[in-house]
Design a protein around this motif. Structure first.
Motif, PDB file in Angstrom:
ATOM      1  N   ASN A  59       0.815  -1.210   0.000  1.00  0.00           N
ATOM      2  CA  ASN A  59       0.000   0.000   0.000  1.00  0.00           C
ATOM      3  C   ASN A  59       0.855   1.268   0.000  1.00  0.00           C
ATOM      4  O   ASN A  59       1.773   1.415   0.801  1.00  0.00           O
ATOM      5  N   ALA A  60       0.498   2.190  -0.883  1.00  0.00           N
ATOM      6  CA  ALA A  60       1.207   3.467  -0.999  1.00  0.00           C
ATOM      7  C   ALA A  60       0.682   4.451   0.044  1.00  0.00           C
ATOM      8  O   ALA A  60      -0.409   4.288   0.589  1.00  0.00           O
ATOM      9  N   THR A  62      -1.178   7.498   1.307  1.00  0.00           N
ATOM     10  CA  THR A  62      -2.393   8.115   0.762  1.00  0.00           C
ATOM     11  C   THR A  62      -2.444   9.618   1.040  1.00  0.00           C
ATOM     12  O   THR A  62      -1.677  10.141   1.855  1.00  0.00           O
ATOM     13  N   LYS A  63      -3.378  10.268   0.391  1.00  0.00           N
ATOM     14  CA  LYS A  63      -3.600  11.700   0.592  1.00  0.00           C
ATOM     15  C   LYS A  63      -3.925  11.985   2.059  1.00  0.00           C
ATOM     16  O   LYS A  63      -3.408  12.935   2.653  1.00  0.00           O
ATOM     17  N   ARG A  95       6.615   4.820  -1.758  1.00  0.00           N
ATOM     18  CA  ARG A  95       5.613   5.030  -2.801  1.00  0.00           C
ATOM     19  C   ARG A  95       4.424   5.785  -2.219  1.00  0.00           C
ATOM     20  O   ARG A  95       3.993   5.497  -1.108  1.00  0.00           O
ATOM     21  N   THR A  97       0.500   7.755  -3.419  1.00  0.00           N
ATOM     22  CA  THR A  97      -0.494   7.952  -4.477  1.00  0.00           C
ATOM     23  C   THR A  97      -0.294   9.335  -5.089  1.00  0.00           C
ATOM     24  O   THR A  97       0.266  10.238  -4.451  1.00  0.00           O
ATOM     25  N   LYS A  98      -0.756   9.521  -6.303  1.00  0.00           N
ATOM     26  CA  LYS A  98      -0.642  10.816  -6.970  1.00  0.00           C
ATOM     27  C   LYS A  98      -1.346  11.896  -6.157  1.00  0.00           C
ATOM     28  O   LYS A  98      -0.836  13.004  -5.999  1.00  0.00           O
ATOM     29  N   GLU A 165       5.806   8.367  -7.102  1.00  0.00           N
ATOM     30  CA  GLU A 165       4.399   8.162  -7.362  1.00  0.00           C
ATOM     31  C   GLU A 165       4.112   6.693  -7.669  1.00  0.00           C
ATOM     32  O   GLU A 165       4.789   6.069  -8.498  1.00  0.00           O
ATOM     33  N   ALA A 166       3.127   6.144  -6.972  1.00  0.00           N
ATOM     34  CA  ALA A 166       2.735   4.751  -7.187  1.00  0.00           C
ATOM     35  C   ALA A 166       1.971   4.638  -8.511  1.00  0.00           C
ATOM     36  O   ALA A 166       1.303   5.578  -8.927  1.00  0.00           O
ATOM     37  N   GLU A 167       2.098   3.518  -9.120  1.00  0.00           N
ATOM     38  CA  GLU A 167       1.394   3.309 -10.406  1.00  0.00           C
ATOM     39  C   GLU A 167      -0.014   2.873 -10.192  1.00  0.00           C
ATOM     40  O   GLU A 167      -0.426   2.363  -9.232  1.00  0.00           O
TER      41      GLU A 167
END
Length: 167
Positions: A59-60, A62-63, A95, A97-98, A165-167
């Protein structure tokens, strides 16, 4: 620090690790305000740390998680106006999230944390096993730290990673 540690135990262990390597450490997260852990370095830098010790490897960041770190950093800026901060998330991977927009924050990955612990263990074991007097022990400590990444001025470069950034 191990996989079965509670969040509280993990955060306390981060404080104790900092103290073992000569840093001032505090815990401040009270009702979501302040960082989980704060490391104060002698060069007026504060490591504002949010620990994600129970996060799954894949898990990346998160915001929402990055938002917690940003809130902790704002608290730090108010409480320690003479310090510069480094925002750090202890995280399985570097990693994010965008939507997290974590480019200016740093990751202390579990792998890098293990390296930091191992490096500290080498220095501390050597010092504890030495039979040196106080003056010689201080000199030996300085010598060991001179060659080590656990020095306050080398920690960031040696153990912190930029988020990708995670894909």
């Amino acid at each position: 620090m191990h996989a079965k540690s509670s969040a509280n135990q993990f955060e306390q262990a981060l404080c104790e690790l900092a103290r073992m390597i000569g840093l001032h450490a505090e815990r401040h997260d009270e009702n979501g305000v302040g960082p989980d852990v704060l490391w104060l370095l002698p060069n007026k830098v504060g490591f504002v740390i949010e620990a994600k010790s129970r996060k799954k490897e894949q898990n990346a960041l998160t915001k929402e998680e990055h938002g917690q770190l940003l809130v902790a950093d704002e608290w730090f800026s108010e409480k320690y106006p003479d310090y510069t901060s480094v925002r750090i998330s202890v995280h399985p991977q570097n990693r994010a999230t965008k939507a997290a927009v974590a480019g200016a924050s740093k990751a202390l990955t579990y792998e890098k944390l293990s390296e930091l612990i191992a490096d500290a263990r080498i220095v501390l074991t050597h010092l504890c096993e030495s039979k040196l007097g106080k003056e010689d022990l201080i000199l030996e400590c300085d010598r060991l730290l001179g060659n080590s990444n656990i020095r306050f001025d080398k920690i960031a470069e040696a153990y912190l990673c930029s988020f990708e950034e995670a894909e």
